[in-house]
Every structure is written in C-alpha cells, then in structure tokens.
Motif scaffolding. Sequence first.
Motif, PDB file in Angstrom:
ATOM      1  N   LEU A 148       0.228  -1.698   0.265  1.00  0.00           N
ATOM      2  CA  LEU A 148      -0.188   0.262   0.175  1.00  0.00           C
ATOM      3  C   LEU A 148       0.642   1.156   0.553  1.00  0.00           C
ATOM      4  O   LEU A 148       0.534   1.957   0.090  1.00  0.00           O
ATOM      5  CB  LEU A 148      -1.256  -0.306   1.237  1.00  0.00           C
ATOM      6  N   ARG A 149       2.142   0.968  -0.445  1.00  0.00           N
ATOM      7  CA  ARG A 149       3.307   2.227  -0.235  1.00  0.00           C
ATOM      8  C   ARG A 149       3.255   3.088  -1.675  1.00  0.00           C
ATOM      9  O   ARG A 149       3.743   1.707  -2.376  1.00  0.00           O
ATOM     10  CB  ARG A 149       4.153   2.088   0.319  1.00  0.00           C
ATOM     11  N   TYR A 150       3.162   3.980  -2.145  1.00  0.00           N
ATOM     12  CA  TYR A 150       3.329   4.144  -3.520  1.00  0.00           C
ATOM     13  C   TYR A 150       4.583   5.202  -3.850  1.00  0.00           C
ATOM     14  O   TYR A 150       5.150   6.265  -2.568  1.00  0.00           O
ATOM     15  CB  TYR A 150       1.791   4.710  -3.922  1.00  0.00           C
ATOM     16  N   PHE A 151       5.642   5.187  -5.019  1.00  0.00           N
ATOM     17  CA  PHE A 151       6.968   5.471  -4.599  1.00  0.00           C
ATOM     18  C   PHE A 151       6.672   6.698  -6.184  1.00  0.00           C
ATOM     19  O   PHE A 151       6.210   5.901  -6.684  1.00  0.00           O
ATOM     20  CB  PHE A 151       7.904   4.680  -5.537  1.00  0.00           C
ATOM     21  N   ASN A 152       7.376   7.854  -5.374  1.00  0.00           N
ATOM     22  CA  ASN A 152       7.541   8.661  -6.965  1.00  0.00           C
ATOM     23  C   ASN A 152       8.272   8.676  -8.359  1.00  0.00           C
ATOM     24  O   ASN A 152       9.291   9.178  -7.301  1.00  0.00           O
ATOM     25  CB  ASN A 152       7.378  10.369  -6.032  1.00  0.00           C
ATOM     26  N   PHE A 153       8.120   7.756  -8.436  1.00  0.00           N
ATOM     27  CA  PHE A 153       9.574   7.184  -9.183  1.00  0.00           C
ATOM     28  C   PHE A 153       9.578   8.465 -10.306  1.00  0.00           C
ATOM     29  O   PHE A 153      10.871   8.434 -11.318  1.00  0.00           O
ATOM     30  CB  PHE A 153       8.646   6.062 -10.465  1.00  0.00           C
ATOM     31  N   TRP A 154       8.573   8.752 -11.278  1.00  0.00           N
ATOM     32  CA  TRP A 154       9.070  10.400 -11.759  1.00  0.00           C
ATOM     33  C   TRP A 154       8.830  11.515 -11.015  1.00  0.00           C
ATOM     34  O   TRP A 154       8.031  11.776  -9.815  1.00  0.00           O
ATOM     35  CB  TRP A 154       8.081  10.175 -12.900  1.00  0.00           C
ATOM     36  N   SER A 155       9.044  12.923 -11.523  1.00  0.00           N
ATOM     37  CA  SER A 155       8.291  13.660 -11.005  1.00  0.00           C
ATOM     38  C   SER A 155       6.917  13.859 -11.548  1.00  0.00           C
ATOM     39  O   SER A 155       6.914  14.519 -12.971  1.00  0.00           O
ATOM     40  CB  SER A 155       9.481  14.502 -11.252  1.00  0.00           C
ATOM     41  N   TYR A 156       6.412  13.715 -11.446  1.00  0.00           N
ATOM     42  CA  TYR A 156       4.728  13.831 -11.470  1.00  0.00           C
ATOM     43  C   TYR A 156       4.580  15.261 -11.425  1.00  0.00           C
ATOM     44  O   TYR A 156       3.420  15.698 -12.827  1.00  0.00           O
ATOM     45  CB  TYR A 156       4.294  12.820 -10.791  1.00  0.00           C
ATOM     46  N   TYR A 157       4.636  16.042 -10.556  1.00  0.00           N
ATOM     47  CA  TYR A 157       4.139  16.849 -10.313  1.00  0.00           C
ATOM     48  C   TYR A 157       4.142  18.296 -11.354  1.00  0.00           C
ATOM     49  O   TYR A 157       2.928  19.037 -12.245  1.00  0.00           O
ATOM     50  CB  TYR A 157       4.391  18.295  -9.148  1.00  0.00           C
ATOM     51  N   GLU A 158       4.557  17.633 -12.418  1.00  0.00           N
ATOM     52  CA  GLU A 158       5.045  19.056 -13.820  1.00  0.00           C
ATOM     53  C   GLU A 158       3.838  18.964 -14.343  1.00  0.00           C
ATOM     54  O   GLU A 158       3.582  19.537 -15.227  1.00  0.00           O
ATOM     55  CB  GLU A 158       7.076  18.932 -14.254  1.00  0.00           C
ATOM     56  N   ASN A 159       3.670  17.315 -15.012  1.00  0.00           N
ATOM     57  CA  ASN A 159       2.918  16.946 -15.225  1.00  0.00           C
ATOM     58  C   ASN A 159       0.898  16.720 -15.878  1.00  0.00           C
ATOM     59  O   ASN A 159       0.508  16.647 -16.153  1.00  0.00           O
ATOM     60  CB  ASN A 159       3.282  15.578 -16.372  1.00  0.00           C
ATOM     61  N   SER A 160       1.056  16.000 -14.405  1.00  0.00           N
ATOM     62  CA  SER A 160       0.467  15.738 -13.284  1.00  0.00           C
ATOM     63  C   SER A 160      -1.481  17.147 -13.754  1.00  0.00           C
ATOM     64  O   SER A 160      -2.323  16.399 -13.682  1.00  0.00           O
ATOM     65  CB  SER A 160       0.328  15.971 -12.464  1.00  0.00           C
ATOM     66  N   TRP A 161      -0.593  17.920 -13.209  1.00  0.00           N
ATOM     67  CA  TRP A 161      -1.604  18.832 -13.132  1.00  0.00           C
ATOM     68  C   TRP A 161      -1.083  20.532 -14.436  1.00  0.00           C
ATOM     69  O   TRP A 161      -1.332  21.176 -13.608  1.00  0.00           O
ATOM     70  CB  TRP A 161      -1.781  19.761 -12.154  1.00  0.00           C
ATOM     71  N   PRO A 162      -1.346  20.488 -15.387  1.00  0.00           N
ATOM     72  CA  PRO A 162      -1.074  21.223 -16.762  1.00  0.00           C
ATOM     73  C   PRO A 162      -2.459  22.233 -15.741  1.00  0.00           C
ATOM     74  O   PRO A 162      -3.434  22.337 -15.356  1.00  0.00           O
ATOM     75  CB  PRO A 162      -1.939  20.448 -17.735  1.00  0.00           C
ATOM     76  N   ALA A 163      -2.091  23.962 -16.181  1.00  0.00           N
ATOM     77  CA  ALA A 163      -2.454  25.159 -16.170  1.00  0.00           C
ATOM     78  C   ALA A 163      -3.794  25.107 -15.998  1.00  0.00           C
ATOM     79  O   ALA A 163      -3.863  24.585 -17.756  1.00  0.00           O
ATOM     80  CB  ALA A 163      -1.679  26.057 -15.816  1.00  0.00           C
ATOM     81  N   PRO A 164      -5.109  25.748 -15.904  1.00  0.00           N
ATOM     82  CA  PRO A 164      -5.139  25.609 -14.448  1.00  0.00           C
ATOM     83  C   PRO A 164      -5.030  24.879 -13.499  1.00  0.00           C
ATOM     84  O   PRO A 164      -5.875  25.005 -12.662  1.00  0.00           O
ATOM     85  CB  PRO A 164      -5.467  26.771 -14.647  1.00  0.00           C
ATOM     86  N   LEU A 165      -5.099  23.762 -14.349  1.00  0.00           N
ATOM     87  CA  LEU A 165      -5.845  22.616 -12.736  1.00  0.00           C
ATOM     88  C   LEU A 165      -4.378  22.265 -11.684  1.00  0.00           C
ATOM     89  O   LEU A 165      -5.080  22.052 -10.486  1.00  0.00           O
ATOM     90  CB  LEU A 165      -5.260  21.259 -13.230  1.00  0.00           C
TER      91      LEU A 165
END
Lengths: 290, 484
Positions: A148-165
Amino acid sequence: MSLSNLIDDWSRYRKGREEGGFHDYEHMWGMSIDLNKCIGCNACSVACYAENNLAVVGKEKFEKGQGMHWLRIERYWDEPDLGEERTSEFQQHGASFLPMMCQQCNAATCEPVCPVAATYHTPDGLNAQVYNRCIGSRYCSNNCPYRLRYFNFWSYYENSWPAPLQMQLNPDISVRDKGVMEKCTFCVQRIRTVKDSASMENRKVRDGEVQTACSQTCPTGAIEFGDMLGMYDPETGVAETKVTKMWRKYQVELGKTKQNKQTPELRGYRVFEFLNTDPCVMYLDRVREV
Amino acid sequence: MQNNEVYKDINEDLKWAQINKEVLKSMENPRKGYWISVAVCLFLIMFAVVAEVHQYQVGMGAANLNWPHMWDLYIATFIFWIGMSHAGTLLSAILHIMNADWRKPIYRFAEAMTTFSLMTAGLFPMIHLGRLWNMYWVLPYLTDRGIWPNFRSPLVWDAFAISTYLTSSALFLFIGMIPDLAICRDNARGWRKKLYTALSLGWRGDDRQWRNFRRTYLIMACFLIPLAVSVHSIVSSDFAMSIMPGWSVTSFPPYFVAGALYSGCAAIITLFILLRYYFRWEEYMTIAILEKTAKLTFAIAMVWTYLNLIEFASVWYGHSAADKEVLLAKFSGPYAPFFWAMIFCGSVVPFALAFEKLRRHLPTMMVVSIILNIGMWLERWMIVTPTLSLSYHPIAHDVMWPSWVQWFIVLGSFGWFGLLFLVFVKVFPAVSMYECKEMVLHRRELANKEISPVMANSPGGGASIGGGSPAPGVANKSPGVEGS
C-alpha cells in the motif's frame, strides 16, 4: 543532538512498562468497512486523489505499475463454481470489491525497516510518512504485505496538473516530488484541523467530527472512520465511537493474530492479521446467496 | 604438463633479486591485453555514467522500477559485489591463520579485489536511492535536526557494516603491503619514488619493525574474519529481517556467506588467469596454486548447493502457503529460466572443477570461473525479484523486466571495479614479494632439510631484498634493505 530525547523517551518507556501497557496515544484512528455496502464505484478513490494531491500519472505509467492511488478498489472474481457450463467471461455473482488503503498497522512492518525513520507511529496511532525525511530506499514498500505504499518514480507534479489545474490543489497538504514514498494518511490534514479547533475551544474531539475524504464520499456509507482509543485502552475514558461499536459488535479485537468467531454472522476480519501487523482497519465480509 | 614434478606451488630456485625484478616489472610493461582491458572498462563506465545521469534527472522510473518491483538489479548487484569481497578475506586472513602458505603469491590481488569490490558495492545503495542527494542521512552524524537514523533498520546496519569493512580491508591491504612498498621505494624514481616513500612509512626491515608488523597483521586478520562473516550476515538481514515470503528465511546469513565465498573464489580464479597473462607471472601464479584455489571453490560450491537445498526443503516442509507459492514460482514461473540457469551455473558447472585435467587447463578454468560468477549473480537476482513479483497480496502480483538504465549501470559496475583493479595492479606490487620469498625459503628448507646453506645464500641476493627473513633471529638481520 537528541541524546537527551533518547534517554527521556527510554525512561518514559521503561516507566510505562512497569505500570503495565505503555502507550502515549492521544487518539487511535481506525476504520470499519462494510463490503456488503461497497458497490465498487471508485468514488472514494477519486475523492482521495482530490483531497491528497495525488499525482495523475497517465495511462501508460499506470499500466506500468507506477500509479499513485493511495486508495485502490481491488476487484476479485470468485473461483468458477460452474465449471464447464460457464458461459460468460465474468462470474454469475459479479465481482467483489475490496477498498484498500493504508491499514495503519499498530505493528507496522514498514516502520522498523526505514533507515532514516521517515515512517513512524504518531501519538494519533497513525503510521506517518515524513516526505521531507524520506530518502527513497523503498524498503518500506517492499516490506508492506498489503503493498500500500507508492513511490514517486518520476517527477509527476510537472505534468500531472497542467495549468490551470494546479489551482485546485489542496493547500493543506504538500505536493511530492520524485524519489519520495507516499501512502494513505487517513487524511491527516483533516485530523489536524479538527484537533486544532477542538483545542481552541478547549474540548475533546467529537465522534464523527473528523471525516476522511473517502468515508465522506462513499455513497453507500460503507466506510466508517473514527477514534478507536477506547478499544485499545478502555481506561482512557474515550467515549464509544461508531467505529468502536462496530468493532465490538463484530467481536474483532486489536492485538490478535486470529479472531475467535463464534458464528458466521460475525463478518468482521482484518486483512493478513496472521502476519501480526495488527491493522486498524476492519472489513466486514460480503454475504451473498450462493 | 609431462609429470607431476612440474606442478609445484612455487619454484624453489627463485632468487630474491629475481622475484623483486619480475614483480616490479609489472609496473612497467604489461602485455597489450592489459591496455585493452582498461579501454573496455572505461567504455563500460561511460555508458553507466550516461544511464545514471539520466536516472538522476528523471527519477527511478527510468530504471523501469514499478510497484511492487521497488528493488531490482541494483540491490542484486549490490549483494553480488559485497559477496565478491569475501574471498580476499578468506585468502588473506583465514588461510593466513590456518598457515596455508600457498596463498602467498595470490593473496595480495585477492585483497585488492576485496577493497575494490566493496567500493563498487557501496555505490549501489546510493544509486538505487530515490533521493541520492540525501544519502548521508543514513549515517549518525551530528545534526541540529535532532534526529537519529533508525537503528532498527537493516539498511542502517548495512551502512555501518560496509563502511567498517571497507576501512578495515583497505587498512589490511595497506599494512600487508608495507615491506613490499619499501622495495618499490628503493627501486623507483620520479613520482613513484615520492609515493612509495610516503606509503612505506620508513620501513627499514629491522627486527623490531618485523615483529610489530607480524603482530599487527595477525591482529588485523583476526579482526577481519568475524567482520567479514558479520557483514554478509547483515546484508542478508535486508531480506531475512523482512516479512516477505522467500525473503524471511532463517538460513539466509550462512547461505549468503557461502555464496559470497563462492563467487569470490571464482572471481579470484578469473583474475588469477588474467594477471598471469598480463604480467607474465607464470613463476608465481602457478598451476598448482590455481588447482588449490579450484578445489577450494569446488568445496564451497557444494556448501552453497547444500544450503540451497536446505532452503527449499525448509520451505517445502513448512506450512506457509505464500512461501511455497514463491518457491514454486521460482521453479516454474516467469523467472524460471533464470532460476534454472542459476542452478546449472552454480551447482552443475562446478563439477568441472572435480577433474584434474580441467583444473590445470587455463582457458577452461577462465570460462568456468566466469560461468560460476554469472550463476552467483543470477542467484542474487533470483533472491530479490521473484519475491517482489509474488508477495502476499494477489493484486500486486506483477512481472517486470529491468530497463537499459539498470543494465548499463550493472555492466558499468564491472567496468568500475575492473578499472580500479587494473590501476592498482599497475601501481602497486600485486604479488607479495616478501611473502613469496618466505615461501621459497620455506620450500627450500623442506627440500633441503638444512637451514644453514639457505641462510648463507639469502642475504645480498640483490640490490634490495625487502625483508627476506621470515623468522626474526640473530642469524638473519636482513641487511639487504638497509644496504640499498
């Protein structure tokens, strides 16, 4: 350095041991999930994404197993009991669902293995994950029998929420960068807020005052969340909460590797409790006509 | 290869000066193969650096790690290199205490192998960290954050154990080299002269120095043996202390130590043959010594096989369904080809070492030793990955194959180790000169059963004798070194 802290903690621990049963819990948050009520709609999972700033990784990475769903609905098909006569790909009875979030084990296997103590047990009875302290050795995830533990394998935040999300991100909780382990926190930011306002008003936290995103969202009310300290230590004077009532009703006890069930109506169970992880989430087995 | 007389551990007629000359020659003119090896190593390192830079930039996803495959080749290769380091200790410390003098011409490079494979192994826990830049948090350094590392975690024990082992094995390598460094000092010019003068710590080879040297060396050897055993036991705790099926195995510490000695011995054979070729060291790295190493490897291979079977049996007769499932998946699941390759390489191929003819045939031994090490590397992979692909929770059953980033870094680690090793053998005497002399002296004594003529021969054998006398006494004050 924290040598004095170490000695203080140790003496406190020794003293508590002599007085029988040491703990410094203020709360012990727990859950009870009724699988009879679960319809597998995934609303809880979506709510979790929204509440906890979970990265949306996209189809490709999700298929690769790099998704970040802290709460996942597991779908199981029963063993075929119709044998050769089976006509459909799916079972007659349909799937059964199991919502799995971090079980906040009291004897969590992930805690002792972290080299930098980034995961530890809080006085709230929570299995906390300190993102800033995490160096990403990923041992905790390997040692979690529930995975139940998840690892940030990539730098997700750059693409996860494109503006204005990015405007919809929850300001109460951080956005994690690559190389950090994360997992369900029982919406610790909500617990914090409620605890703070309770202490401002100089009172105790009321039952039902804290709601996790998943239990709030569940359309059938399958997920029950609350303080279970009364279960753990009856002498603390914590009132019976809904969750404790459920646990008592189904005669599921903490600190056991096997529950003594007298009748089949007692549907309560904890996942993999034979591993002595002592999880704080109780499931109520699904009953159906066969 | 005509008769058994040829296969002596060492030629008793070697002169002191000849030993010095032939060993020191390794620092000047190796065969071309040496330079080719250096080029190959640099090439491999280059690819690994590219892969690591890429992974550092974009995250661990580049390695194709996923949930639940949080660990993969990095940890497997880490164990492999830690294992490799154990053979040096076996040869230099354990066999030293057991008075097996055939180790003398080959222990120096085995010990260098220990140090360098530890330096390689140490890179992997760092490479595999999600946040490499914070790796020093594992150490209990002074900090105003007021937080300790988690002393319950096997990974912290790893950090302590490996840094201790690396320090002590490097020290042991250096201490054992001091008399030889003095010989180098006496013969060198230029930057080498300065280097060896500093490193030989004013060694003159007088009685007091020899006595202290012997004592220090013995104490270090005694210290290193339990350390080596504990290091690999601690590495095995990474798995044995966990709760996962296939990892939580009580017999893992001895199993890992046996596997470590096994792969280390196989690596010694490989490097033995390479060095013999590079530096034309037929006089020192003799077939007889190779044979003894091969026999040792065979014995350890059988221990390893036995411990393997024990592990299977204890799982099979245990009542843990998850453990059994993982074991069956190893036999027949998606990783089965690698598992059976491991069994073949690790338990079947070593039977080649049982034949005298093969043991004495250098190309065969080279191939066999490399196959053994491939088997041992597969073993480590088969410890790490099948468990992750098949743990308790059915939803997390998954098969994953490593990406090019992982393969490049794993191959690059071989280049890194090879480069360190090759530089070492070029800069330092990779055959222990003073101990070869001891060995020759001892063999001569055995042959002649008469000490006095030997003593008469020994001093003044060359420009510098760097301590030809093993037993401190009035008769042999080894004046050669002081005279030079």
